[in-house]
Design an enzyme around this catalytic site. Structure first.
Site, mmCIF file in Angstrom:
data_model
loop_
_atom_site.group_PDB
_atom_site.id
_atom_site.type_symbol
_atom_site.label_atom_id
_atom_site.label_comp_id
_atom_site.label_asym_id
_atom_site.label_seq_id
_atom_site.Cartn_x
_atom_site.Cartn_y
_atom_site.Cartn_z
ATOM 1 N N CYS A 162 75.388 -36.139 40.523
ATOM 2 C CA CYS A 162 76.088 -35.037 39.876
ATOM 3 C C CYS A 162 75.156 -34.260 38.963
ATOM 4 C CB CYS A 162 77.270 -35.583 39.086
ATOM 5 S SG CYS A 162 78.238 -34.308 38.258
ATOM 6 N N CYS B 34 73.766 -28.398 32.416
ATOM 7 C CA CYS B 34 73.432 -28.395 33.846
ATOM 8 C C CYS B 34 72.041 -28.982 34.063
ATOM 9 C CB CYS B 34 73.495 -26.965 34.386
ATOM 10 S SG CYS B 34 72.937 -26.795 36.104
#
EC number: 2.3.2.31
Length: 537
Positions: free
Chosen positions: A294, A306
């Site tokens: 992920c 991110c």
């Protein structure tokens, strides 16, 4: 591998699989490389008790040729760093007066006869001092003994014994040694003399203290042999580079070795690993490592970001996207930095692993060496066979294995810097770099393959063989020993002529290859002494 170096029968030509252990905690192999002795050594070991005699030998030479006193000869030699040839050259070119002036010596000026019974000291400004408590130096300046003693005491305690200047303003004359000894206490005089003796080592480019720890007390004197960089062996067993005083490191230059040791010891590659494998939290700046697929990362501080671009985000996401977030423009510079860090890490790991593998092999082969020598000695005493009575073929092969293994281990740091961008980025084009790299690696590979064969053959239980098989083994070992020696020599010639030769050597001179290994210094012995040379064969 070239046919010229495949000189063994099938039984001895099989390749051995490399199986190097990688231990996290390791140190350099501390092995005895059987230092070479010679009656014509390029270096001498001067033991602590011989320092005075070694210094006296040069002092007498200068005193006789220049007709000067001992203290003047010592002052001249200290100024010219004990370089007798340079001293004589200055004398011939500029004359005695100029030479004396530069070194802080003065031609003695006779003292004017005076009828004064009392005098004034211009340092303490005391008047009416008896003339017998005033001392005059060769430069002509006279001060009271108390002021001289205070001056000498401070200078000696500060470690400035070698060049104690006159107290007079702007006077550059060096104080007479005999006067210093006469005025200071016996304890301080001993310390003063010790500094003068040690000057022979500490101010002399051709003499250096052995860097052994704890210090063995000896110094090594290099005898001029045309090489700027040499590797020497002290009588205490330590082998080291005379130029930088670190362990022997050829074919690396001193600068290469210094950079390599620092790189191995500091955290530069740890930083590279962190750069490659982690991202910094945009809130607290702590490094975060990704553990699954992920791309949404969650820091301990609670910040979400991110993984792809490093920007702060919310927590809502799917496996393929993060709600309300799309990675910004392509971070060209950041990607380049990341790729470079990864490339540098991979490159360092490649060279360091092979360097360490040979160091590990060197440690293991030290045990093999001891076992082989025990076998050879045992068989020479128990078997009535000529080949066992003369087992130099075994000891020669063992010594060749150690010499070549050390060279191989240090050839990897050499290649790391020679073909990297840290030292020679602007010295050759990419095409030239690649050609030279391939040339060197071909020679390195040939040497490596034959060294492994040599190691494998030496592991054989020759003490259990019959006479015929021992003779066969002796033939192969003798042949392979010569091959490895020649390959080492060719590697050094390649480095000196093809790699470093076109480049201005500068800081990258290397110690020459010596077929018999690092030479042990012979013991210095004064001509009048009856001592023997520890390094004589």
């Amino acid at each position: 591998m070239d046919d010229d170096y495949m000189m063994l029968d099938d039984d001895y030509g099989e390749e051995e699989d490399e199986n190097y252990s990688e231990d996290d905690n390791y140190s350099e192999a501390e092995v005895d490389l059987q230092p070479v002795t010679s009656t014509k050594s390029t270096s001498q070991v001067i033991k602590k008790e011989s320092l005075v005699a070694a210094q006296k030998e040069i002092l007498v030479r200068v005193m006789e040729l220049l007709s000067v006193k001992e203290n003047q000869a010592r002052t001249l030699l200290i100024y010219y760093q004990w370089n007798v040839e340079k001293l004589f050259s200055v004398f011939a070119d500029q004359g005695k007066d100029r030479m004396f002036s530069c070194a802080g010596l003065t031609v003695f000026v006779p003292s004017l006869v005076t009828s004064k019974k009392t005098m004034k000291c211009d340092v303490c400004m005391e008047d009416d001092l008896p003339s017998n408590v005033m001392t005059r130096m060769e430069c002509g300046h006279r001060f009271c003994n108390d002021c001289w003693i205070g001056h000498f005491t401070v200078k000696i305690n500060e470690g400035e014994s070698k060049r104690i200047l006159c107290m007079a303003h702007e006077c550059k004359a060096i104080c007479d040694e005999d006067v210093v000894r006469k005025l200071v206490s016996p304890e301080l005089a001993d310390r003063y003399d010790r500094f003068l003796i040690e000057s022979y080592v500490e101010d002399n480019n051709m003499v250096k203290w052995c860097p052994s720890k704890p210090h063995c007390g000896s110094a090594i004197r290099k005898i001029e042999d045309g090489h700027d960089v040499v590797e020497v062996g002290c009588s205490c067993g330590l082998q080291f580079c005379f130029s930088c005083l670190s362990e022997s490191h050829s074919p690396c230059s001193c600068l290469m070795w210094k950079l390599w040791k620092k790189k191995c010891e500091d955290e530069s590659e740890t930083v590279n690993w962190i750069t490659v494998n982690t991202k910094l939290c945009p809130k607290c700046s702590k490094p975060i490592q990704k553990r699954d697929g992920c791309n949404l990362m969650t820091c301990k501080c609670g910040q979400h970001f991110c993984w792809l671009c490093g920007q702060a985000t919310g927590r809502d996401h799917t496996y393929t996207s993060i709600a309300g977030h799309s990675c910004g423009r392509y971070k060209d510079e950041k990607v380049r930095q990341l790729e470079r860090a990864q490339r540098d890490l991979d490159r360092y790991t490649h060279y360091h692993y092979r360097y360490k593998a040979h160091i590990d092999s060197l440690k293991l082969e030290d045990k093999l060496r001891k076992s082989i020598l025990e076998k050879a000695v045992s068989n020479s005493e128990t078997k009535d066979q000529k080949v066992f009575k003369e087992y130099s073929w075994v000891t020669d092969a063992v010594n060749r294995l150690f010499i070549s293994r050390r060279i191989l281990s240090q050839s990897y740091p050499f290649a790391f810097y020679m073909f990297g961008e840290e030292l020679f980025k602007d010295e050759m084009s990419e095409k030239e770099r690649e050609i030279k790299k391939n040339l060197f690696e071909d020679q390195q590979q040939q040497l490596e393959g034959n060294v492994e064969k040599l190691s494998k053959i030496l592991e054989e239980p020759f003490d259990e063989y019959d006479h015929e098989k021992v003779v066969e083994m002796m033939r192969h070992l003798t042949n392979l020993t010569a091959v490895v020696d020649n390959l080492c020599k060719e590697m050094y010639e390649c480095i000196e002529n093809e790699l470093l030769g076109p480049i201005q050597f500068g800081n990258h001179n290397i110690a020459p290859y010596r077929s018999k290994g690092i030479e042990q210094a012979t013991e210095f012995c004064a001509e009048s002494s009856d001592c023997g040379s520890s390094g004589s064969s």
